[in-house]
Design a protein around this motif. Structure first.
Motif, PDB file in Angstrom:
ATOM      1  N   SER A  77       0.813  -1.206   0.000  1.00 24.36           N
ATOM      2  CA  SER A  77       0.000   0.000   0.000  1.00 24.36           C
ATOM      3  C   SER A  77       0.852   1.264   0.000  1.00 24.36           C
ATOM      4  O   SER A  77       0.322   2.364   0.079  1.00 24.36           O
ATOM      5  N   GLY A  78       2.167   1.114  -0.035  1.00 21.72           N
ATOM      6  CA  GLY A  78       3.061   2.258  -0.017  1.00 21.72           C
ATOM      7  C   GLY A  78       3.402   2.736   1.375  1.00 21.72           C
ATOM      8  O   GLY A  78       4.179   3.680   1.528  1.00 21.72           O
ATOM      9  N   HIS A  79       2.849   2.098   2.382  1.00 22.13           N
ATOM     10  CA  HIS A  79       3.039   2.553   3.756  1.00 22.13           C
ATOM     11  C   HIS A  79       4.393   2.133   4.316  1.00 22.13           C
ATOM     12  O   HIS A  79       5.090   2.919   4.949  1.00 22.13           O
ATOM     13  N   CYS A  80       4.797   0.890   4.065  1.00 17.82           N
ATOM     14  CA  CYS A  80       5.974   0.353   4.749  1.00 17.82           C
ATOM     15  C   CYS A  80       7.290   0.839   4.145  1.00 17.82           C
ATOM     16  O   CYS A  80       8.312   0.864   4.818  1.00 17.82           O
ATOM     17  N   GLN A  81       7.293   1.154   2.862  1.00 13.53           N
ATOM     18  CA  GLN A  81       8.473   1.669   2.156  1.00 13.53           C
ATOM     19  C   GLN A  81       9.620   0.655   2.086  1.00 13.53           C
ATOM     20  O   GLN A  81      10.783   1.024   2.022  1.00 13.53           O
ATOM     21  N   SER A  82       9.295  -0.625   2.065  1.00  6.59           N
ATOM     22  CA  SER A  82      10.342  -1.636   1.946  1.00  6.59           C
ATOM     23  C   SER A  82      10.645  -1.996   0.496  1.00  6.59           C
ATOM     24  O   SER A  82      11.654  -2.653   0.227  1.00  6.59           O
ATOM     25  N   CYS A  83       9.808  -1.573  -0.457  1.00  6.14           N
ATOM     26  CA  CYS A  83      10.015  -1.927  -1.872  1.00  6.14           C
ATOM     27  C   CYS A  83      10.622  -0.758  -2.648  1.00  6.14           C
ATOM     28  O   CYS A  83      10.282  -0.529  -3.808  1.00  6.14           O
ATOM     29  N   LEU A  84      11.532  -0.035  -2.034  1.00  2.26           N
ATOM     30  CA  LEU A  84      12.168   1.111  -2.678  1.00  2.26           C
ATOM     31  C   LEU A  84      13.012   0.682  -3.882  1.00  2.26           C
ATOM     32  O   LEU A  84      13.758  -0.299  -3.819  1.00  2.26           O
ATOM     33  N   VAL A  85      12.882   1.419  -4.975  1.00  4.19           N
ATOM     34  CA  VAL A  85      13.805   1.311  -6.097  1.00  4.19           C
ATOM     35  C   VAL A  85      14.125   2.739  -6.537  1.00  4.19           C
ATOM     36  O   VAL A  85      13.392   3.685  -6.221  1.00  4.19           O
ATOM     37  N   GLN A  86      15.208   2.884  -7.271  1.00  2.00           N
ATOM     38  CA  GLN A  86      15.636   4.206  -7.709  1.00  2.00           C
ATOM     39  C   GLN A  86      15.558   4.282  -9.228  1.00  2.00           C
ATOM     40  O   GLN A  86      16.015   3.378  -9.930  1.00  2.00           O
ATOM     41  N   ALA A  87      14.967   5.358  -9.722  1.00  2.00           N
ATOM     42  CA  ALA A  87      14.827   5.570 -11.159  1.00  2.00           C
ATOM     43  C   ALA A  87      15.356   6.952 -11.516  1.00  2.00           C
ATOM     44  O   ALA A  87      15.638   7.776 -10.644  1.00  2.00           O
ATOM     45  N   ARG A  88      15.475   7.198 -12.798  1.00  2.00           N
ATOM     46  CA  ARG A  88      15.782   8.549 -13.215  1.00  2.00           C
ATOM     47  C   ARG A  88      14.607   9.440 -12.822  1.00  2.00           C
ATOM     48  O   ARG A  88      13.448   9.053 -12.994  1.00  2.00           O
ATOM     49  N   PRO A  89      14.866  10.611 -12.256  1.00  2.00           N
ATOM     50  CA  PRO A  89      13.763  11.449 -11.766  1.00  2.00           C
ATOM     51  C   PRO A  89      12.666  11.693 -12.784  1.00  2.00           C
ATOM     52  O   PRO A  89      11.482  11.727 -12.434  1.00  2.00           O
ATOM     53  N   ASP A  90      13.017  11.830 -14.080  1.00  2.00           N
ATOM     54  CA  ASP A  90      11.994  12.105 -15.083  1.00  2.00           C
ATOM     55  C   ASP A  90      11.206  10.858 -15.480  1.00  2.00           C
ATOM     56  O   ASP A  90      10.227  10.938 -16.209  1.00  2.00           O
ATOM     57  N   GLU A  91      11.632   9.692 -14.973  1.00  2.00           N
ATOM     58  CA  GLU A  91      10.929   8.453 -15.269  1.00  2.00           C
ATOM     59  C   GLU A  91      10.138   7.933 -14.074  1.00  2.00           C
ATOM     60  O   GLU A  91       9.473   6.905 -14.181  1.00  2.00           O
ATOM     61  N   ALA A  92      10.211   8.626 -12.958  1.00  2.00           N
ATOM     62  CA  ALA A  92       9.538   8.164 -11.738  1.00  2.00           C
ATOM     63  C   ALA A  92       8.136   8.768 -11.667  1.00  2.00           C
ATOM     64  O   ALA A  92       7.987   9.973 -11.489  1.00  2.00           O
ATOM     65  N   PRO A  93       7.086   7.963 -11.812  1.00  2.00           N
ATOM     66  CA  PRO A  93       5.720   8.494 -11.750  1.00  2.00           C
ATOM     67  C   PRO A  93       5.440   9.167 -10.414  1.00  2.00           C
ATOM     68  O   PRO A  93       5.867   8.679  -9.356  1.00  2.00           O
ATOM     69  N   SER A  94       4.719  10.268 -10.447  1.00  2.00           N
ATOM     70  CA  SER A  94       4.459  11.018  -9.211  1.00  2.00           C
ATOM     71  C   SER A  94       3.698  10.185  -8.192  1.00  2.00           C
ATOM     72  O   SER A  94       3.923  10.311  -6.988  1.00  2.00           O
ATOM     73  N   ALA A  95       2.778   9.314  -8.649  1.00  2.71           N
ATOM     74  CA  ALA A  95       2.001   8.490  -7.716  1.00  2.71           C
ATOM     75  C   ALA A  95       2.881   7.526  -6.937  1.00  2.71           C
ATOM     76  O   ALA A  95       2.546   7.135  -5.826  1.00  2.71           O
ATOM     77  N   ALA A  96       4.013   7.145  -7.527  1.00  3.92           N
ATOM     78  CA  ALA A  96       4.918   6.212  -6.858  1.00  3.92           C
ATOM     79  C   ALA A  96       5.892   6.918  -5.931  1.00  3.92           C
ATOM     80  O   ALA A  96       6.639   6.268  -5.199  1.00  3.92           O
ATOM     81  N   ARG A  97       5.900   8.262  -5.951  1.00  2.00           N
ATOM     82  CA  ARG A  97       6.835   9.036  -5.127  1.00  2.00           C
ATOM     83  C   ARG A  97       6.154   9.827  -4.029  1.00  2.00           C
ATOM     84  O   ARG A  97       6.805  10.323  -3.127  1.00  2.00           O
ATOM     85  N   SER A  98       4.832   9.966  -4.113  1.00  2.91           N
ATOM     86  CA  SER A  98       4.118  10.934  -3.265  1.00  2.91           C
ATOM     87  C   SER A  98       4.236  10.653  -1.773  1.00  2.91           C
ATOM     88  O   SER A  98       4.129  11.576  -0.965  1.00  2.91           O
ATOM     89  N   LEU A  99       4.470   9.399  -1.384  1.00  3.91           N
ATOM     90  CA  LEU A  99       4.550   9.051   0.031  1.00  3.91           C
ATOM     91  C   LEU A  99       5.971   9.164   0.588  1.00  3.91           C
ATOM     92  O   LEU A  99       6.186   8.918   1.777  1.00  3.91           O
ATOM     93  N   LEU A 100       6.912   9.548  -0.256  1.00  5.20           N
ATOM     94  CA  LEU A 100       8.308   9.641   0.170  1.00  5.20           C
ATOM     95  C   LEU A 100       8.673  11.081   0.523  1.00  5.20           C
ATOM     96  O   LEU A 100       7.973  12.024   0.143  1.00  5.20           O
ATOM     97  N   SER A 101       9.784  11.234   1.217  1.00  7.25           N
ATOM     98  CA  SER A 101      10.243  12.566   1.614  1.00  7.25           C
ATOM     99  C   SER A 101      10.727  13.332   0.389  1.00  7.25           C
ATOM    100  O   SER A 101      11.116  12.730  -0.626  1.00  7.25           O
ATOM    101  N   PRO A 102      10.747  14.665   0.457  1.00  8.60           N
ATOM    102  CA  PRO A 102      11.282  15.452  -0.665  1.00  8.60           C
ATOM    103  C   PRO A 102      12.702  15.056  -1.039  1.00  8.60           C
ATOM    104  O   PRO A 102      13.053  15.028  -2.223  1.00  8.60           O
ATOM    105  N   GLU A 103      13.517  14.734  -0.035  1.00  8.16           N
ATOM    106  CA  GLU A 103      14.892  14.331  -0.318  1.00  8.16           C
ATOM    107  C   GLU A 103      14.932  13.031  -1.111  1.00  8.16           C
ATOM    108  O   GLU A 103      15.691  12.889  -2.081  1.00  8.16           O
ATOM    109  N   GLN A 104      14.097  12.050  -0.708  1.00  2.00           N
ATOM    110  CA  GLN A 104      14.048  10.791  -1.441  1.00  2.00           C
ATOM    111  C   GLN A 104      13.559  11.006  -2.866  1.00  2.00           C
ATOM    112  O   GLN A 104      14.084  10.431  -3.820  1.00  2.00           O
ATOM    113  N   GLN A 105      12.535  11.853  -3.011  1.00  2.00           N
ATOM    114  CA  GLN A 105      11.989  12.113  -4.333  1.00  2.00           C
ATOM    115  C   GLN A 105      13.024  12.754  -5.250  1.00  2.00           C
ATOM    116  O   GLN A 105      13.122  12.409  -6.434  1.00  2.00           O
TER     117      GLN A 105
END
Length: 325
Positions: free
Chosen positions: A51-79
């Motif tokens: 559900s995006g709550h636990c944050q255990s499935c983190l992956v890193q993408a190029r910022p322009d390829e990371a959908p906003s819905a997949a980043r919205s629950l993360l900190s600004p620094e992580q995003q």
């Protein structure tokens, strides 16, 4: 068809986390869930809640390829660094990603204490190798290795110096069985602290009604202690329901705290008494704020009684424990 370009990373069966295998690529159906796609192709991405709550499935993408819905629950620094949650990511274009490696992306911490608070509740205390910013009651991911991680609420305060967690151990749980084998001095890795479940100084004059089940007491007692140390003067009422014939695992520390702070009121009950207790809930005032913590079914069970007691939904803050064992 979109492609996933995956930087060198171990796949299922590779024993050493972080061993590079060279870049890999594979094709997925449009709008495929990224976590499912990675798992289907043999990559042991940790996940827990989906559900995006636990944050255990983190992956890193190029910022322009990371959908906003997949980043919205993360900190600004992580995003800003391109981190996203694979369980919340629909693949709609080619993506260049790398998996989270706790040995390089996490914060190392040493086990300083392991002690049972009850037959199946382990107090795990960790000493981070660097300071960690968090608020009492928030949660973070504990990583044993690159493929085994679970989220837990922080049961300590920033001023304590070390981090404490109350882990309910399950007989067949993968993480539970692995942590049982750990010893003092062993190294774990920490994710970033996250979550809205913490004390707000603006609540100074607000009565707090805290209701928890099982280890849902871990963040609640931390928030209560944080509030009291901040000079909270309004009543703080803590209800906790334990399994039948099992006393509250923090009875003595809570009684000691209540002796020190008369505004703290305790109701330490058996889960069998929950239905009747819910019919007797009373609010200290219309400004009361309720904090709920425990399994999803427990939280849903509380909503109607709280509404009947006069508490609107906007004054309810909850933290549901949704996690694999």
């Amino acid at each position: 068809m979109p492609k996933i370009y995956l930087a060198g990373t171990p796949v299922a069966g590779t024993p050493v986390a972080g061993t590079p295998l060279g870049d890999q690529e594979f094709v997925v159906q449009p709008d495929s869930n990224l976590l499912d796609a990675l798992l289907e192709h043999g990559h042991k991405v940790p996940w827990s809640c989906r559900s995006g709550h636990c944050q255990s499935c983190l992956v890193q993408a190029r910022p322009d390829e990371a959908p906003s819905a997949a980043r919205s629950l993360l900190s600004p620094e992580q995003q800003s660094k391109g981190w996203l949650l694979a369980c919340q990511c629909l693949v709609q274009q080619d993506m260049h990603i790398s998996l989270h490696d706790p040995t390089t992306d996490g914060l190392p911490a040493r086990i300083s204490e392991m002690r049972y608070l009850a037959d199946d509740i382990l107090l795990l205390r960790l000493a981070p190798e660097r300071p960690l910013r968090f608020r009492a009651g928030q949660h973070l991911v504990l990583w044993l290795d690159a493929s085994l991680a679970r989220p837990y609420s922080i049961a300590s305060l920033p001023a304590d110096g070390e981090l404490a967690f109350h882990l309910r151990l399950h007989a067949q749980g993968a993480f539970s069985n692995a942590i049982r084998q750990c010893q003092l001095g062993d190294r774990l890795y920490l994710g970033s602290a996250a979550g809205h479940f913490h004390y707000d100084p603006a609540w100074q004059d607000t009565p707090l009604l805290m209701l928890g089940s099982g280890t849902g007491l871990a963040p609640l007692q931390a928030i209560a202690r944080d509030a009291l140390l901040a000079g909270h003067e309004a009543p703080i009422t803590v209800w906790h329901w334990s399994r039948a014939d099992t006393p509250c695992y923090l009875t003595q520390p809570l009684l000691k705290l209540a002796d020190q702070y008369p505004q703290l009121r305790l109701h330490l009950r058996s889960r069998a008494e929950l239905p009747s207790d819910l019919t007797q809930l009373r609010l200290a005032s219309r400004k009361t704020l309720a904090l709920l913590c425990g399994p999803p079914a427990f939280i849903e069970q509380l909503r109607k009684p709280l509404f009947m007691a006069g508490l609107p939904g906007r004054q309810i803050l909850d933290e549901a424990f949704i996690s694999r064992q």
